[in-house]
Design a protein around this motif. Structure first.
Motif, PDB file in Angstrom:
ATOM      1  N   THR A 186     -26.450 -67.836 -23.342  1.00 25.85           N
ATOM      2  CA  THR A 186     -26.190 -66.804 -24.347  1.00 25.85           C
ATOM      3  C   THR A 186     -25.002 -65.948 -23.950  1.00 25.85           C
ATOM      4  OG1 THR A 186     -28.554 -66.716 -24.876  1.00 25.85           O
ATOM      5  CG2 THR A 186     -27.204 -64.874 -25.611  1.00 25.85           C
ATOM      6  N   PHE A 187     -24.936 -65.572 -22.670  1.00 27.85           N
ATOM      7  CA  PHE A 187     -23.792 -64.797 -22.169  1.00 27.85           C
ATOM      8  C   PHE A 187     -22.488 -65.550 -22.384  1.00 27.85           C
ATOM      9  CE2 PHE A 187     -20.824 -64.328 -18.599  1.00 27.85           C
ATOM     10  CZ  PHE A 187     -20.485 -62.986 -18.724  1.00 27.85           C
ATOM     11  N   ALA A 188     -22.472 -66.840 -22.063  1.00 27.56           N
ATOM     12  CA  ALA A 188     -21.259 -67.643 -22.205  1.00 27.56           C
ATOM     13  C   ALA A 188     -20.834 -67.726 -23.676  1.00 27.56           C
ATOM     14  CB  ALA A 188     -21.489 -69.039 -21.637  1.00 27.56           C
ATOM     15  N   ILE A 189     -21.802 -67.920 -24.566  1.00 25.60           N
ATOM     16  CA  ILE A 189     -21.486 -68.013 -25.993  1.00 25.60           C
ATOM     17  C   ILE A 189     -20.947 -66.681 -26.514  1.00 25.60           C
ATOM     18  CG2 ILE A 189     -22.489 -68.331 -28.289  1.00 25.60           C
ATOM     19  CD1 ILE A 189     -24.419 -70.351 -27.025  1.00 25.60           C
ATOM     20  N   LEU A 190     -21.565 -65.577 -26.116  1.00 26.36           N
ATOM     21  CA  LEU A 190     -21.090 -64.257 -26.546  1.00 26.36           C
ATOM     22  C   LEU A 190     -19.669 -64.008 -26.052  1.00 26.36           C
ATOM     23  CD1 LEU A 190     -24.260 -62.024 -25.997  1.00 26.36           C
ATOM     24  CD2 LEU A 190     -23.219 -62.630 -28.182  1.00 26.36           C
ATOM     25  N   CYS A 191     -19.391 -64.444 -24.837  1.00 25.71           N
ATOM     26  CA  CYS A 191     -18.045 -64.268 -24.287  1.00 25.71           C
ATOM     27  C   CYS A 191     -17.025 -65.083 -25.077  1.00 25.71           C
ATOM     28  CB  CYS A 191     -18.039 -64.689 -22.819  1.00 25.71           C
ATOM     29  SG  CYS A 191     -16.592 -64.148 -21.903  1.00 25.71           S
ATOM     30  N   LEU A 192     -17.366 -66.316 -25.406  1.00 27.50           N
ATOM     31  CA  LEU A 192     -16.460 -67.164 -26.181  1.00 27.50           C
ATOM     32  C   LEU A 192     -16.269 -66.632 -27.597  1.00 27.50           C
ATOM     33  CD1 LEU A 192     -17.697 -70.670 -24.983  1.00 27.50           C
ATOM     34  CD2 LEU A 192     -15.534 -69.554 -24.403  1.00 27.50           C
ATOM     35  N   ILE A 193     -17.335 -66.088 -28.186  1.00 24.32           N
ATOM     36  CA  ILE A 193     -17.224 -65.497 -29.521  1.00 24.32           C
ATOM     37  C   ILE A 193     -16.261 -64.309 -29.490  1.00 24.32           C
ATOM     38  CG2 ILE A 193     -18.474 -64.147 -31.257  1.00 24.32           C
ATOM     39  CD1 ILE A 193     -20.879 -65.946 -30.799  1.00 24.32           C
ATOM     40  N   SER A 194     -16.380 -63.475 -28.452  1.00 22.06           N
ATOM     41  CA  SER A 194     -15.507 -62.296 -28.358  1.00 22.06           C
ATOM     42  C   SER A 194     -14.043 -62.684 -28.190  1.00 22.06           C
ATOM     43  CB  SER A 194     -15.954 -61.394 -27.204  1.00 22.06           C
ATOM     44  OG  SER A 194     -15.703 -62.001 -25.956  1.00 22.06           O
ATOM     45  N   VAL A 195     -13.782 -63.894 -27.673  1.00 26.55           N
ATOM     46  CA  VAL A 195     -12.402 -64.366 -27.516  1.00 26.55           C
ATOM     47  C   VAL A 195     -11.885 -64.975 -28.811  1.00 26.55           C
ATOM     48  CG1 VAL A 195     -10.895 -65.984 -26.302  1.00 26.55           C
ATOM     49  CG2 VAL A 195     -12.699 -64.803 -25.049  1.00 26.55           C
ATOM     50  N   PHE A 196     -12.702 -65.832 -29.441  1.00 26.04           N
ATOM     51  CA  PHE A 196     -12.205 -66.694 -30.512  1.00 26.04           C
ATOM     52  C   PHE A 196     -12.601 -66.257 -31.920  1.00 26.04           C
ATOM     53  CE2 PHE A 196     -12.458 -69.690 -26.831  1.00 26.04           C
ATOM     54  CZ  PHE A 196     -11.097 -69.928 -26.717  1.00 26.04           C
ATOM     55  N   LYS A 197     -13.383 -65.198 -32.104  1.00 21.85           N
ATOM     56  CA  LYS A 197     -13.727 -64.774 -33.456  1.00 21.85           C
ATOM     57  C   LYS A 197     -12.481 -64.269 -34.177  1.00 21.85           C
ATOM     58  CE  LYS A 197     -16.191 -61.017 -33.966  1.00 21.85           C
ATOM     59  NZ  LYS A 197     -17.212 -59.953 -33.785  1.00 21.85           N
ATOM     60  N   SER A 198     -12.537 -64.235 -35.484  1.00 26.09           N
ATOM     61  CA  SER A 198     -11.334 -63.940 -36.267  1.00 26.09           C
ATOM     62  C   SER A 198     -10.901 -62.477 -36.188  1.00 26.09           C
ATOM     63  CB  SER A 198     -11.556 -64.337 -37.727  1.00 26.09           C
ATOM     64  OG  SER A 198     -12.750 -63.772 -38.231  1.00 26.09           O
ATOM     65  N   TYR A 199     -11.842 -61.541 -36.080  1.00 22.56           N
ATOM     66  CA  TYR A 199     -11.499 -60.123 -36.023  1.00 22.56           C
ATOM     67  C   TYR A 199     -12.243 -59.452 -34.865  1.00 22.56           C
ATOM     68  CZ  TYR A 199      -9.574 -60.853 -40.694  1.00 22.56           C
ATOM     69  OH  TYR A 199      -8.850 -61.319 -41.769  1.00 22.56           O
ATOM     70  N   PRO A 200     -11.853 -59.726 -33.612  1.00 18.45           N
ATOM     71  CA  PRO A 200     -12.547 -59.116 -32.481  1.00 18.45           C
ATOM     72  C   PRO A 200     -12.069 -57.688 -32.231  1.00 18.45           C
ATOM     73  CG  PRO A 200     -10.792 -60.502 -31.689  1.00 18.45           C
ATOM     74  CD  PRO A 200     -10.776 -60.622 -33.192  1.00 18.45           C
ATOM     75  N   CYS A 201     -12.844 -56.955 -31.450  1.00 20.26           N
ATOM     76  CA  CYS A 201     -12.443 -55.614 -31.034  1.00 20.26           C
ATOM     77  C   CYS A 201     -12.949 -55.377 -29.611  1.00 20.26           C
ATOM     78  CB  CYS A 201     -12.975 -54.557 -32.000  1.00 20.26           C
ATOM     79  SG  CYS A 201     -14.756 -54.313 -31.897  1.00 20.26           S
ATOM     80  N   LEU A 202     -12.569 -54.256 -29.037  1.00 22.89           N
ATOM     81  CA  LEU A 202     -12.940 -53.962 -27.654  1.00 22.89           C
ATOM     82  C   LEU A 202     -14.443 -53.797 -27.484  1.00 22.89           C
ATOM     83  CD1 LEU A 202     -10.158 -51.479 -26.448  1.00 22.89           C
ATOM     84  CD2 LEU A 202     -10.396 -53.909 -25.937  1.00 22.89           C
ATOM     85  N   GLY A 203     -15.142 -53.401 -28.554  1.00 20.07           N
ATOM     86  CA  GLY A 203     -16.590 -53.253 -28.472  1.00 20.07           C
ATOM     87  C   GLY A 203     -17.289 -54.564 -28.173  1.00 20.07           C
TER      88      GLY A 203
END
Length: 442
Positions: free
Chosen positions: A324-341
């Protein structure tokens, strides 16, 4: 004997006082910044505010809705109707102060993450005790110690409370604050074995930003480990789909149609707004020829969702929380509109893997890149937009380095996990069949 009990009670009281002071200090920093002149500056920064999480857009959408105007007719609102109802209940029905709401949910996230870490460390302790006989004879130094179990939850809470990314996320009134709360709640419910509550929390997160839908795989693996029955475990994704369908049905009823689907999930998937952010989409599609757009949109979205999901799920199926941690990390990198949160939340989970730090190799490099890119981002944005002495390439170079740091971080943690597993099973000697072994992350 009585003296020992008294000493333990004193230690518990001291620890409790320390944790309480930590929470009060973290909230005090947020409170001070919220009521300072820096609040509006932070809230307007592109690293904090995106078209998906801006509270200003939510406020305008609620105002339009109160006047009988459909907020989904234009390109203003990109929040699901059911989450808009949630915000409406908090601000208009209960008449709670907006700043108080954000402070309360951020504090709630820190509290939930504390118990998430406690649950995870308890599971690691149980797993370690069950598998001790299978470990190599000289692997004692690789086992978790009592200090790891005690310190990890405190470190997780402090990593969230004093992380500049999460502080700015709260002060800037980004709706990612609510998303992080429900993600934390999902993690706690998953580790607690509460399938219904974890499914409910995950469905809410999916309604908010779509990408958490892939977390159903770790939840399925964890359910399979709890029930030891694939039939009962497969009911978990079925229940999730039913809950998600119910939320979508409610949203259709609230918005009197399906127009919100295009404005919310269509907006996330097709990326029509190319306002710069800390992600990778905006620069590529600014430079992209229109006839290649659909191909590369599909490629980028597959990269952000299912590309790494299956191999990671197979490799780390024994530790769904790490997955789950790895997936959340990858989502925060590759999602279309990420932010620092998004990044701050992932970093807050790192102390859960305190037992892997001795095996990591990229910690210093990753820390330096995070520090430099965090400082350079606002500077190069100012030079580009306000001083006209830089261009988009400068700012994108910083965001690209920031993304690389996150990728280095997650790969380092995953590789550290594999190295520790190897050490536990084979001891200090790095040999297999009498030959020197080489660990390779595949």
């Amino acid at each position: 004997m009585a003296h020992g009990k008294t000493e333990k009670c004193e230690q518990d009281c001291y620890k409790g006082g320390t944790v309480l002071f930590m929470y009060l200090t973290g909230l005090g920093i947020r409170y001070w910044l919220m009521f300072s002149r820096y609040q509006s500056i932070i809230a307007n920064h592109i690293e904090i505010s995106t078209p998906l999480n801006s509270w200003k857009r939510v406020s305008e959408g609620l105002c339009l809705q109160s006047k009988g105007i459909n907020p989904y007719e234009g390109d203003l609102l990109h929040e699901a109707p059911i989450t808009i109802l949630f915000y409406k209940v908090l601000t208009q029905w209960w008449k709670l102060d907006i700043k108080t709401i954000f402070l309360a949910f951020d504090a709630g996230t820190a509290v939930v993450l504390y118990f998430v870490a406690k649950k995870y460390m308890f599971h690691l302790f149980i797993e370690q005790e069950e598998n001790k006989k299978q470990y190599a004879l000289n692997s004692k130094e690789f086992l978790l110690s009592g200090s790891d179990f005690v310190n990890s939850p405190v470190f997780v809470a402090s990593a969230f409370l004093f992380n500049p990314y999460t502080i700015f996320n709260c002060v800037g009134q980004s709706t990612v604050v609510f998303h992080n709360f429900f993600i934390a709640l999902f993690l706690f419910c998953m580790l607690s074995g509460s399938v219904i509550l974890s499914v409910l929390s995950l469905a809410i997160c999916t309604m908010m930003s779509f990408y958490p839908i892939v977390l159903i795989i770790p939840l399925f693996l964890y359910s399979n480990g709890i029930y030891k029955s694939k039939f009962r475990a497969i009911l978990t994704p079925i229940l999730f789909i039913a809950t998600l369908a119910a939320f979508i049905t409610i949203s259709i009823g609230l918005s009197n149609g399906t127009a919100f689907m295009k404005n919310v999930y269509g907006f996330i998937l097709t990326v029509p707004d190319l306002q710069p952010n800390i992600g990778l989409f905006w620069y590529f599609f600014t430079e992209m020829f229109d006839h290649f757009r659909d191909l590369f949109i599909s490629s980028f979205q597959i990269n952000a969702t299912v590309l790494y999901l299956i191999p990671l799920s197979v490799k780390f199926r024994k530790d769904p929380f790490l997955l789950t941690f790895a997936i959340l990390c990858l989502i925060s990198v590759f999602k279309s509109y990420p932010c620092l949160g998004d990044v701050g939340f992932v970093l807050s989970l790192l102390p859960c893997f305190i037992h892997l730090f001795n095996y990591s190799q990229q910690g210093f490099l990753v820390g330096v890149i995070f520090l430099i890119t965090t400082a350079l981002g606002p500077i190069l944005w100012h030079l580009w937009i306000y001083s006209n002495s830089a261009n988009a390439n400068f700012y994108f170079g910083v965001t690209l380095a920031f993304a690389i740091a996150q990728i280095f971080l997650v790969t380092d943690i995953l590789f550290a996990y594999l190295k520790r597993e190897f050490c536990l099973n084979h001891g200090k000697e790095r040999k297999i069949d009498g030959k020197d072994a080489l660990l390779i992350l595949e």
